[in-house]
Design an enzyme around this catalytic site. Structure first.
Site, PDB file in Angstrom:
ATOM      1  N   SER A  14      -6.149 -18.954   0.619  1.00 33.68           N
ATOM      2  CA  SER A  14      -6.771 -17.698   0.169  1.00 33.68           C
ATOM      3  C   SER A  14      -8.271 -17.648   0.502  1.00 33.68           C
ATOM      4  CB  SER A  14      -6.590 -17.537  -1.341  1.00 33.68           C
ATOM      5  OG  SER A  14      -7.355 -16.439  -1.794  1.00 33.68           O
ATOM      6  N   LYS A  65       3.089 -10.400  -7.813  1.00 31.81           N
ATOM      7  CA  LYS A  65       2.670  -9.000  -7.876  1.00 31.81           C
ATOM      8  C   LYS A  65       3.607  -8.146  -8.740  1.00 31.81           C
ATOM      9  CE  LYS A  65      -0.286  -8.598  -3.896  1.00 31.81           C
ATOM     10  NZ  LYS A  65      -0.815  -7.675  -2.896  1.00 31.81           N
ATOM     11  N   ALA A 131       2.075  -3.165   1.954  1.00 34.91           N
ATOM     12  CA  ALA A 131       0.748  -2.749   2.425  1.00 34.91           C
ATOM     13  C   ALA A 131       0.779  -1.288   2.862  1.00 34.91           C
ATOM     14  CB  ALA A 131       0.299  -3.646   3.574  1.00 34.91           C
ATOM     15  N   GLY A 239      -8.449  -5.934  10.566  1.00 37.66           N
ATOM     16  CA  GLY A 239      -7.899  -6.173   9.226  1.00 37.66           C
ATOM     17  C   GLY A 239      -8.841  -6.897   8.291  1.00 37.66           C
TER      18      GLY A 239
HETATM   19  P1  ATR Z   1       3.559  -6.428   3.265  1.00 39.76           P
HETATM   20  O1  ATR Z   1       3.518  -6.522   1.769  1.00 39.76           O
HETATM   21  O2  ATR Z   1       2.527  -7.292   3.946  1.00 39.76           O
HETATM   22  O3  ATR Z   1       3.525  -5.023   3.751  1.00 39.76           O
HETATM   23  P2  ATR Z   1       6.423  -6.547   3.564  1.00 39.76           P
HETATM   24  O4  ATR Z   1       6.528  -5.694   2.364  1.00 39.76           O
HETATM   25  O5  ATR Z   1       7.316  -7.722   3.706  1.00 39.76           O
HETATM   26  O6  ATR Z   1       4.939  -7.114   3.706  1.00 39.76           O
HETATM   27  O7  ATR Z   1       6.573  -5.612   4.853  1.00 39.76           O
HETATM   28  C1  ATR Z   1       6.553  -6.114   6.142  1.00 39.76           C
HETATM   29  C2  ATR Z   1       6.617  -4.960   7.156  1.00 39.76           C
HETATM   30  O8  ATR Z   1       6.511  -5.550   8.458  1.00 39.76           O
HETATM   31  C3  ATR Z   1       7.918  -4.182   7.127  1.00 39.76           C
HETATM   32  O9  ATR Z   1       7.668  -2.861   7.511  1.00 39.76           O
HETATM   33  C4  ATR Z   1       8.736  -4.908   8.204  1.00 39.76           C
HETATM   34  O10 ATR Z   1       9.750  -4.137   8.796  1.00 39.76           O
HETATM   35  P3  ATR Z   1      11.242  -4.113   8.160  1.00 39.76           P
HETATM   36  O11 ATR Z   1      11.187  -3.173   7.013  1.00 39.76           O
HETATM   37  O12 ATR Z   1      12.096  -3.615   9.274  1.00 39.76           O
HETATM   38  O13 ATR Z   1      11.540  -5.526   7.750  1.00 39.76           O
HETATM   39  C5  ATR Z   1       7.652  -5.173   9.223  1.00 39.76           C
HETATM   40  N1  ATR Z   1       8.006  -6.262  10.145  1.00 39.76           N
HETATM   41  C6  ATR Z   1       7.980  -7.583   9.900  1.00 39.76           C
HETATM   42  N2  ATR Z   1       8.369  -8.276  10.999  1.00 39.76           N
HETATM   43  C7  ATR Z   1       8.639  -7.358  11.966  1.00 39.76           C
HETATM   44  C8  ATR Z   1       9.106  -7.430  13.329  1.00 39.76           C
HETATM   45  N3  ATR Z   1       9.332  -8.606  13.911  1.00 39.76           N
HETATM   46  N4  ATR Z   1       9.269  -6.268  14.010  1.00 39.76           N
HETATM   47  C9  ATR Z   1       9.019  -5.073  13.427  1.00 39.76           C
HETATM   48  N5  ATR Z   1       8.588  -4.936  12.145  1.00 39.76           N
HETATM   49  C10 ATR Z   1       8.408  -6.060  11.418  1.00 39.76           C
END
Ligand code: ATR
Length: 277
Positions: A14, A65, A131, A239
């Site tokens: 963190s 969370k 996010a 970011g």
């Molecule tokens: P966070 O809290 O950081 O937003 P999350 O809730 O796990 O993390 O969301 C991750 C996002 O990244 C989702 O939109 C996920 O898409 P899916 O809903 O299809 O899982 C996206 N994501 C993660 N890996 C991906 C990949 N390899 N290709 C496309 N989208 C991806």
């Protein structure tokens, strides 16, 4: 001595202690900010410590969370809208939970590109996770006129836009070619780009010159998507700024000082990222 902390599990990476302790030093406070890597059964004890004044408050990260939602007396509007709590504090004797991710994103955008007019703008949101939800809620508050949500799993995009169907709509990856030319802001909220691996397939070459391309991934600082945007001459937003700005509100709520996100703080965290990724 005042104290705050971040609670979670496996959170030694963190950056929050570096950010908050920088401000504690800068403003000369008799305070500390620590990492508390704790099991779930100790989370209620943290809530008790905040209510009793032993702790001023805390940040909440994975995997707590959701758990903390059951412990707070009041869920503030941003946390309710984004369905996630990342900050706990006490007000009027009650334990509040809020979310500072969305407002952190907006503050970063406004500091980096002060001329940006979000009101009436068109946004493409790549991803539909936690996010995306926080940032979308903040963009709706800024009165953007449209948010197109594009996600690998379309059902999750459909579920997200229920938040505000008048402004938000789900779109397919195929539709990006039609949508990108009209976009004022494109935001990658997926984890793609982390560690420099992969990139959400978005036809940035079709974007208008005014479009800002933004990523919430900050390791690396310049993700493949941001590099491509920069080479196309588009404005970018990394970011790291969101990470720094989301910390501002917690610090203010706990210690009563609105801290500044300065080049010096950014440099400190950039060095940390360069050193340990
Ligand atoms: P966070 O809290 O950081 O937003 P999350 O809730 O796990 O993390 O969301 C991750 C996002 O990244 C989702 O939109 C996920 O898409 P899916 O809903 O299809 O899982 C996206 N994501 C993660 N890996 C991906 C990949 N390899 N290709 C496309 N989208 C991806």
């Amino acid at each position: 001595m005042k104290s705050a902390c971040v609670i979670g599990q496996n959170i030694s990476h963190s950056r929050s202690p570096s950010i908050h302790n920088h401000w504690i030093r800068k403003y000369g406070l008799d305070a500390s900010y620590t990492i508390r890597d704790i099991p779930p059964d100790l989370v209620p004890d943290i809530a008790r410590q905040i209510l009793s004044g032993e702790l001023q408050g805390c940040n909440v990260t994975i995997p707590y969370k959701q758990l903390v939602a059951g412990l707070v007396d009041v869920v503030d509007k941003p946390a309710e809208q984004s369905n996630s709590i990342n900050t706990l504090y006490v007000k009027g004797g009650k334990l509040h939970g809020t979310s500072t991710d969305g407002s952190g994103y907006i503050a970063h955008l406004k500091q980096t590109w002060p001329d940006t007019e979000l009101k009436g703008s068109t946004v493409i949101m790549l991803g539909a996770g936690g996010a995306a939800r926080s940032i979308a809620a903040a963009l709706v508050d800024e009165k953007v006129s449209r948010i197109h949500v594009v996600n690998r799993t379309p059902e999750k995009a459909e579920a997200l836009v229920v938040m505000n169907p008048a402004i938000m709509s789900a779109a397919s990856m195929m539709q990006l070619r039609e949508l990108v030319p009209a976009a004022d802001l494109i935001i990658n909220t997926t984890s793609l780009g982390t560690g420099g691996q992969g990139e959400f397939a978005c036809p940035l070459e079709l974007a208008a010159k005014r479009c800002i391309v933004s990523d919430i991934v900050y390791v690396p600082l310049e993700t493949p998507m941001l590099r491509r945007a920069r080479k196309l001459g588009l404005r970018t937003l990394d970011g790291l700024g969101m990470l720094l700005h989301q910390a501002v509100e917690g610090f203010r709520l706990w210690f009563g000082i609105e801290p500044e996100v300065t080049a010096e703080l950014r440099e400190l965290i950039e060095q940390d990222i360069a050193g340990r990724g």
